[in-house]
Structure formats: structure tokens, C-alpha cells
Design a protein around this motif. Structure first.
Motif, PDB file in Angstrom:
ATOM      1  N   ASN A  75       7.437 -96.877  -5.474  1.00  0.00           N
ATOM      2  CA  ASN A  75       7.761 -97.051  -6.887  1.00  0.00           C
ATOM      3  C   ASN A  75       8.253 -98.454  -7.242  1.00  0.00           C
ATOM      4  N   VAL A  76       7.896 -99.447  -6.417  1.00  0.00           N
ATOM      5  CA  VAL A  76       8.261-100.832  -6.753  1.00  0.00           C
ATOM      6  C   VAL A  76       7.017-101.718  -6.633  1.00  0.00           C
ATOM      7  N   VAL A  77       6.817-102.580  -7.629  1.00  0.00           N
ATOM      8  CA  VAL A  77       5.704-103.536  -7.587  1.00  0.00           C
ATOM      9  C   VAL A  77       6.290-104.955  -7.660  1.00  0.00           C
ATOM     10  N   GLY A  78       5.464-105.942  -7.338  1.00  0.00           N
ATOM     11  CA  GLY A  78       5.947-107.319  -7.311  1.00  0.00           C
ATOM     12  C   GLY A  78       5.481-108.130  -8.507  1.00  0.00           C
ATOM     13  N   LEU A  79       6.083-109.309  -8.663  1.00  0.00           N
ATOM     14  CA  LEU A  79       5.743-110.191  -9.780  1.00  0.00           C
ATOM     15  C   LEU A  79       6.078-111.628  -9.368  1.00  0.00           C
ATOM     16  N   ASP A  80       5.383-112.586  -9.965  1.00  0.00           N
ATOM     17  CA  ASP A  80       5.723-113.999  -9.759  1.00  0.00           C
ATOM     18  C   ASP A  80       5.570-114.690 -11.110  1.00  0.00           C
ATOM     19  N   SER A  81       6.657-114.839 -11.833  1.00  0.00           N
ATOM     20  CA  SER A  81       6.585-115.393 -13.196  1.00  0.00           C
ATOM     21  C   SER A  81       6.940-116.884 -13.193  1.00  0.00           C
ATOM     22  N   ALA A  82       6.659-117.559 -14.301  1.00  0.00           N
ATOM     23  CA  ALA A  82       6.864-119.012 -14.385  1.00  0.00           C
ATOM     24  C   ALA A  82       8.352-119.368 -14.462  1.00  0.00           C
ATOM     25  N   ILE A  83       8.659-120.565 -14.018  1.00  0.00           N
ATOM     26  CA  ILE A  83      10.048-121.048 -14.063  1.00  0.00           C
ATOM     27  C   ILE A  83      10.409-121.475 -15.487  1.00  0.00           C
ATOM     28  N   ILE A  84       9.457-122.172 -16.145  1.00  0.00           N
ATOM     29  CA  ILE A  84       9.700-122.609 -17.531  1.00  0.00           C
ATOM     30  C   ILE A  84       9.051-121.588 -18.460  1.00  0.00           C
ATOM     31  N   MET A  85       9.880-120.937 -19.271  1.00  0.00           N
ATOM     32  CA  MET A  85       9.366-119.880 -20.146  1.00  0.00           C
ATOM     33  C   MET A  85       9.673-120.234 -21.601  1.00  0.00           C
ATOM     34  N   HIS A  86       9.211-119.391 -22.490  1.00  0.00           N
ATOM     35  CA  HIS A  86       9.447-119.625 -23.917  1.00  0.00           C
ATOM     36  C   HIS A  86      10.957-119.754 -24.175  1.00  0.00           C
ATOM     37  N   PRO A  87      11.393-120.808 -24.859  1.00  0.00           N
ATOM     38  CA  PRO A  87      12.847-121.006 -25.026  1.00  0.00           C
ATOM     39  C   PRO A  87      13.541-119.865 -25.772  1.00  0.00           C
ATOM     40  N   ASP A  88      12.789-119.127 -26.596  1.00  0.00           N
ATOM     41  CA  ASP A  88      13.428-118.013 -27.319  1.00  0.00           C
ATOM     42  C   ASP A  88      13.945-116.930 -26.379  1.00  0.00           C
ATOM     43  N   ILE A  89      13.369-116.894 -25.180  1.00  0.00           N
ATOM     44  CA  ILE A  89      13.834-115.892 -24.193  1.00  0.00           C
ATOM     45  C   ILE A  89      15.329-116.070 -23.931  1.00  0.00           C
ATOM     46  N   TRP A  90      15.760-117.342 -23.860  1.00  0.00           N
ATOM     47  CA  TRP A  90      17.162-117.610 -23.495  1.00  0.00           C
ATOM     48  C   TRP A  90      18.113-117.370 -24.652  1.00  0.00           C
ATOM     49  N   LYS A  91      17.565-117.426 -25.870  1.00  0.00           N
ATOM     50  CA  LYS A  91      18.371-117.041 -27.037  1.00  0.00           C
ATOM     51  C   LYS A  91      18.559-115.523 -26.992  1.00  0.00           C
ATOM     52  N   ALA A  92      17.429-114.818 -26.767  1.00  0.00           N
ATOM     53  CA  ALA A  92      17.476-113.354 -26.759  1.00  0.00           C
ATOM     54  C   ALA A  92      18.344-112.830 -25.613  1.00  0.00           C
ATOM     55  N   SER A  93      18.214-113.438 -24.447  1.00  0.00           N
ATOM     56  CA  SER A  93      18.940-112.910 -23.280  1.00  0.00           C
ATOM     57  C   SER A  93      20.436-113.180 -23.355  1.00  0.00           C
ATOM     58  N   GLY A  94      20.839-114.095 -24.250  1.00  0.00           N
ATOM     59  CA  GLY A  94      22.266-114.424 -24.369  1.00  0.00           C
ATOM     60  C   GLY A  94      22.649-115.638 -23.549  1.00  0.00           C
ATOM     61  N   HIS A  95      21.704-116.187 -22.771  1.00  0.00           N
ATOM     62  CA  HIS A  95      22.071-117.325 -21.915  1.00  0.00           C
ATOM     63  C   HIS A  95      22.404-118.581 -22.712  1.00  0.00           C
ATOM     64  N   LEU A  96      21.721-118.780 -23.852  1.00  0.00           N
ATOM     65  CA  LEU A  96      22.030-119.988 -24.632  1.00  0.00           C
ATOM     66  C   LEU A  96      23.448-119.948 -25.177  1.00  0.00           C
ATOM     67  N   ASP A  97      23.887-118.759 -25.569  1.00  0.00           N
ATOM     68  CA  ASP A  97      25.223-118.659 -26.185  1.00  0.00           C
ATOM     69  C   ASP A  97      26.332-118.367 -25.170  1.00  0.00           C
ATOM     70  N   SER A  98      25.995-117.637 -24.114  1.00  0.00           N
ATOM     71  CA  SER A  98      27.084-117.124 -23.260  1.00  0.00           C
ATOM     72  C   SER A  98      27.079-117.601 -21.816  1.00  0.00           C
ATOM     73  N   PHE A  99      26.044-118.323 -21.379  1.00  0.00           N
ATOM     74  CA  PHE A  99      25.995-118.673 -19.964  1.00  0.00           C
ATOM     75  C   PHE A  99      26.734-119.986 -19.739  1.00  0.00           C
ATOM     76  N   ASN A 100      28.041-119.908 -19.915  1.00  0.00           N
ATOM     77  CA  ASN A 100      28.881-121.108 -19.913  1.00  0.00           C
ATOM     78  C   ASN A 100      29.975-121.029 -18.858  1.00  0.00           C
ATOM     79  N   ASP A 101      30.388-122.190 -18.386  1.00  0.00           N
ATOM     80  CA  ASP A 101      31.640-122.296 -17.634  1.00  0.00           C
ATOM     81  C   ASP A 101      32.537-123.240 -18.416  1.00  0.00           C
ATOM     82  N   ALA A 102      33.858-123.078 -18.258  1.00  0.00           N
ATOM     83  CA  ALA A 102      34.780-124.016 -18.918  1.00  0.00           C
ATOM     84  C   ALA A 102      35.084-125.133 -17.943  1.00  0.00           C
ATOM     85  N   LEU A 103      34.875-126.386 -18.404  1.00  0.00           N
ATOM     86  CA  LEU A 103      35.211-127.507 -17.526  1.00  0.00           C
ATOM     87  C   LEU A 103      36.384-128.271 -18.120  1.00  0.00           C
ATOM     88  N   ILE A 104      37.087-128.942 -17.237  1.00  0.00           N
ATOM     89  CA  ILE A 104      38.253-129.714 -17.671  1.00  0.00           C
ATOM     90  C   ILE A 104      38.291-131.010 -16.853  1.00  0.00           C
TER      91      ILE A 104
END
Ligand code: GAP
Length: 460
Positions: A65-94
Motif C-alpha cells: 500500500n505504498v508507492v514512490g514519487l520523485d518530485s521537483a525541488i523548485i515548485m510553484h511558489p504558491d505552494i509555500w504560501k498554501a503550506s504555511g512555509h512563507l508565513d510560519s517557517f521562521n526562526d528568531a535570530l538575534i
């Protein structure tokens, strides 16, 4: 002997062995080196491939019940808006204003006062650092900038024009490539819930503080499984994959006492997760995350449905309803896992009054499965040894070595973790047998030349 060794000493020995024996090299070394970036040498690439093959076999290929995939590294930029990475994938630096050193704010607090600040805002962390009068670990100053958020995604431009419309990102996790192909897989493969999609590939994060050799880097490889289940069955599958991943690690030779589970508290959960458990490993620099297992609920499929306007549902024949499946995700970094396997395998013992170093790697992972040595460079020994080597190399990665003393040849193979060394000696001419020496026990068996392949197949 390893258990008595201090962490730093052990790490130094491992880094040195990795370089000396062709596992891991400093990247761009002839130009002074690229900080925290590493290349895999001839032994490293074999070990890495064996780790990936073992994962692919046990998490993808051998599961109906498992299949494989090999997707591209550079994808449509809207994906990162939808996934929350653009807004939330942050670290605080000082930054320290005096010596200009830069740190992750959470690390500064945790190291200085042991407080876990996951989930706190940048402003809250600034306040803690000021109130607790935390000093710069480099120069001792208390003169800090405010903590501010820093997005970890690498940004670049696609095409010839460098403007905001051509901005793209290097993926920070392989998982999104799986989510956006969910419908393709459902429509083209005969899959039914529960089923999984597995992928191995590079991910990139502009980490503020990479380090500890290959443990945390900016470019790394992930092995991720997205396992889609009916809502309501997610808790059961979450427990299943936690145990499966743990058993996989111990099955490949990591001792249970060096592994543990660490459940994330609700305030520490990633924005997509209902529950996350890390499998942590006792690295020489402390207990650290090795493998994250998350219940991502239907967050990703729902958000991509919303942002793309495309249906990401699954028709459930049993209930006659269209549902958005839940996802259980075991996600592990190949590089981090490779380090754990080497740390675990590193062993010193005493042979003939001197210290011997060997890697006690599981035979399935060992870069070289067997080495063939003629005792001397004279015929007919060389010819006999070469015939054995030629036969074995069709089945395994094997080495042929006729240079130097037999002792030195053994030491080299021990340090790269080769489980079996085969020596053709003068008696071999008469009895048509060879000596096979086992790496850990040093036990030697006299085996007929015609049986060498079977002997190894039975043991590897
Ligand atoms: N898709 C979920 C995800 O990416 P994560 O906990 O951020 O979750 C999963 O990463 C695994 O990837 C980690 O447990 C670790 O093994 C590996 N990993 C994450 N960041 C890494 C880095 N900077 N360097 C090396 N490995 C890393």
C-alpha cells in the motif's frame, strides 16, 4: 570502549575517520572550505545509498500500500504560501551588538537558563534575554539587538528577469511534492485508503546555526512517507509508524538504549500538526532529534484545495462519501541518520596489544561487503584472488587489495566496516580453500573457493 569516551573526543575521532577513509570531505576544501557544507566520498556515497535502499525497500517497495514519487525541488511558489512555509517557517535570530555574532534566540535562552521557548514570539524572546541578563556566549556582552524572525527558505529567481514575479524557493521539505501530486497518484494508481506515497530527495533550509558535522546542514536529504488514512483511524496509524520506525532502526543495529521517543507538547507543534513524536538518538553532543513522526491531519490537502481551487478529495466506496484523508508522516534526514549509524558503529578494541578501530555496521549498510586479498603478489595467488573478486563483484560491492602487509589491509577494511575479508594463501593452491575473517570477532573460517559466494550470501 566507546562508552567511556567524552562526546567531543568521540566526535573528533569520527570526523577524522570520515575524512581519512573517504566517507565525508569538507566541501570546497581547496578554496578554504565552505562552512558547514560536506561532500560524501567513495565510502560515504555507498553507505548513503545503502541507507536509502534499505528505507525504500522497507517503507515503499515491500509494502503493497505504498508507492514512490520523485518530485521537483523548485515548485510553484504558491505552494509555500498554501503550506504555511512563507508565513510560519521562521526562526528568531538575534545579534550581539558588540562582537556581531549571530545566534538563534531560542538556543541562546535554552543554553543559558535551560528554558524551552518553542512557541514564544520574537518579542517575548527578546524580553526574556533582557530580563534574564543573558550574556553573549562569544564575548560576554549583554548588548543585544531585538530578536527578529527569519524565514528559512532559500529564495532564488527563475528565468532571466529578477523581479518579484520570478521568485521561487528551494523546497524546505520533500513532503509538499507529495501533497500536490496526491490527486495524480489516486487517479493513475490503483490505491485505496490507507495508502502511502514515499519520496527521497534533497531539501534546503537556510539554518541560522548549522553545525555538529553533518547533523544540521543547509542542504540535506530527506526520506519522507506521507501515509494517507481515513479520519478517525489516524491515532492508530500514528502509533503504528512510531513503532515501525523505531524497530527499523534497531533492526539495522542501533541499540535501543541509545534511542527514545520525545512527544512534542501542544505549544511546540508545527502549524500543521495535531501530534508529533520525535525519535531521538544519543549523539556524542547529546540527545537530539533523529526522526520526526507527525500527524498532519488533513491540513495540507485542505489548504492546497483551498489555494489551488482543485479537488483533493478521495471517494470512499464504503461510506459513499468524498473525504479529505488524514496524513501520518514519518520523516527522517539521510545525513543525520548516516551520522547516527557511524556513531553507533564506531568501536575500539585491542588486538595484539594495540588499539584497533572498526565500524560495526550492519552488513546491509556496510559500504564494502567483502575484500579479497592475495597473501602475496605472486602467481598463482593473484589470479585466484582476482577470479574470486570478479565473481563476487557481480553480486556485492567488494574490493580487491594486494598492497601492503595483510595487517594493514585488515585495518583499512575494519575502519570502513567491511564485514568479511577473504585471504588467498599458499595453502589455497593445494586445498582450493580460502580464509574468511569476520570483522567483529576476528574469527576465521576455512572455506572452499566454490562456496565463498554462498557463505557470504548466508551472512549478508
Ligand atoms: N516534512 C516534515 C519535516 O520536514 P522536520 O522535523 O523539520 O519535519 C524532518 O524534518 C527530519 O529531517 C528531521 O527529523 C531530521 O532528521 C531532518 N532534518 C531537518 N532539518 C535538517 C537539517 N538542517 N540538516 C539535516 N537534517 C535535517
Amino acid at each position: 570502549m566507546k562508552s567511556n569516551m567524552a562526546g567531543e573526543e568521540l566526535m573528533n575521532k569520527i570526523v577524522s575517520l570520515c575524512k581519512r577513509r573517504g566517507f565525508v570531505y569538507q566541501n570546497s576544501e581547496i578554496y578554504g572550505g565552505m562552512a558547514n557544507t560536506w561532500d560524501y566520498g567513495p565510502m560515504g556515497v555507498e553507505l548513503k545509498m545503502n541507507i536509502k535502499n534499505a528505507w525504500w525497500k522497507d517503507f515503499v517497495r515491500e509494502r503493497e500500500n505504498v508507492v514512490g514519487l520523485d518530485s521537483a525541488i523548485i515548485m510553484h511558489p504558491d505552494i509555500w504560501k498554501a503550506s504555511g512555509h512563507l508565513d510560519s517557517f521562521n526562526d528568531a535570530l538575534i545579534d550581539c551588538k558588540s562582537c556581531k555574532s549571530r545566534f538563534r534566540a531560542d538556543h541562546i535562552i535554552e543554553d543559558a537558563i535551560g528554558m524551552d521557548v518553542e512557541g514564544k514570539t520574537a518579542a517575548e524572546m527578546t524580553e526574556i534575554i533582557h530580563n534574564e541578563e543573558i550574556k553573549c556566549p562569544v564575548c560576554g556582552s549583554k548588548d543585544w539587538t531585538d530578536a527578529r524572525l527569519f524565514n528559512l527558505m532559500f529564495k532564488t529567481f527563475q528565468g532571466v528577469v529578477e523581479d518579484s514575479s520570478s521568485v521561487v524557493y528551494l523546497r524546505p521539505e520533500t513532503a509538499q511534492g507529495i501533497f500536490v501530486n496526491f490527486k495524480n497518484v489516486v487517479d493513475t494508481m490503483r490505491v485505496s485508503l490507507p495508502f502511502g506515497i514515499g519520496q527521497i530527495g534533497k531539501a534546503f533550509r537556510n539554518e541560522i546555526t548549522p553545525g555538529n558535522f553533518i547533523f544540521r546542514t543547509r542542504e540535506f536529504e530527506q526520506m519522507e512517507l506521507q501515509f494517507f488514512v481515513k479520519p478517525g483511524e489516524d491515532d492508530e496509524w500514528f502509533a503504528y509508524w512510531k513503532k515501525y520506525a523505531m524497530d527499523w532502526l534497531t533492526g539495522l543495529g542501533i541499540s535501543a538504549e541509545n534511542l527514545d521517543y520525545h512527544d512534542h507538547s501542544p505549544e511546540k507543534l508545527a502549524h500543521y500538526s495535531k501530534a508529533t513524536t520525535d525519535i531521538i538518538y544519543k549523539f556524542p553532543f547529546g540527545w537530539e532529534e533523529l526522526w520526526g513522526i507527525a500527524n498532519r491531519t488533513n491540513f495540507d490537502l485542505s489548504t492546497h484545495m483551498e489555494h489551488s481551487g482543485k479537488k483533493m478529495t478521495y471517494f470512499d466506496n464504503e461510506s459513499g462519501e468524498h473525504i479529505v484523508p488524514y496524513v501520518i508522516e514519518p520523516s527522517v534526514g539521510v545525513d543525520r541518520l548516516l551520522l547516527a549509524f557511524i556513531v553507533e558503529a564506531y568501536t575500539e578494541d585491542e588486538v595484539d596489544g594495540s588499539t584497533r578501530v572498526y565500524l560495526n555496521l550492519h552488513p546491509a549498510l556496510a559500504p564494502v561487503k567483502a575484500a579479497v586479498f592475495p597473501l602475496s603478489k605472486k602467481e598463482p595467488l593473484v589470479n585466484m584472488a582476482r577470479e574470486i573478486y570478479d565473481k563476487l563483484k557481480k553480486v556485492f560491492n567488494v574490493e580487491y587489495d594486494e598492497s601492503g602487509s595483510i595487517g594493514r589491509r585488515y585495518r583499512r577494511q575494519d575502519e570502513i566496516g567491511t564485514p568479511y575479508c577473504i585471504t588467498v594463501d599458499f595453502d589455497s593452491i593445494e586445498d582450493k580453500k580460502v580464509t574468511i575473517r569476520e570483522r567483529n570477532t576476528l574469527k576465521q573460517d576455512r572455506v572452499e573457493i566454490d562456496r565463498v559466494l554462498d557463505y557470504l550470501l548466508e551472512r549478508i
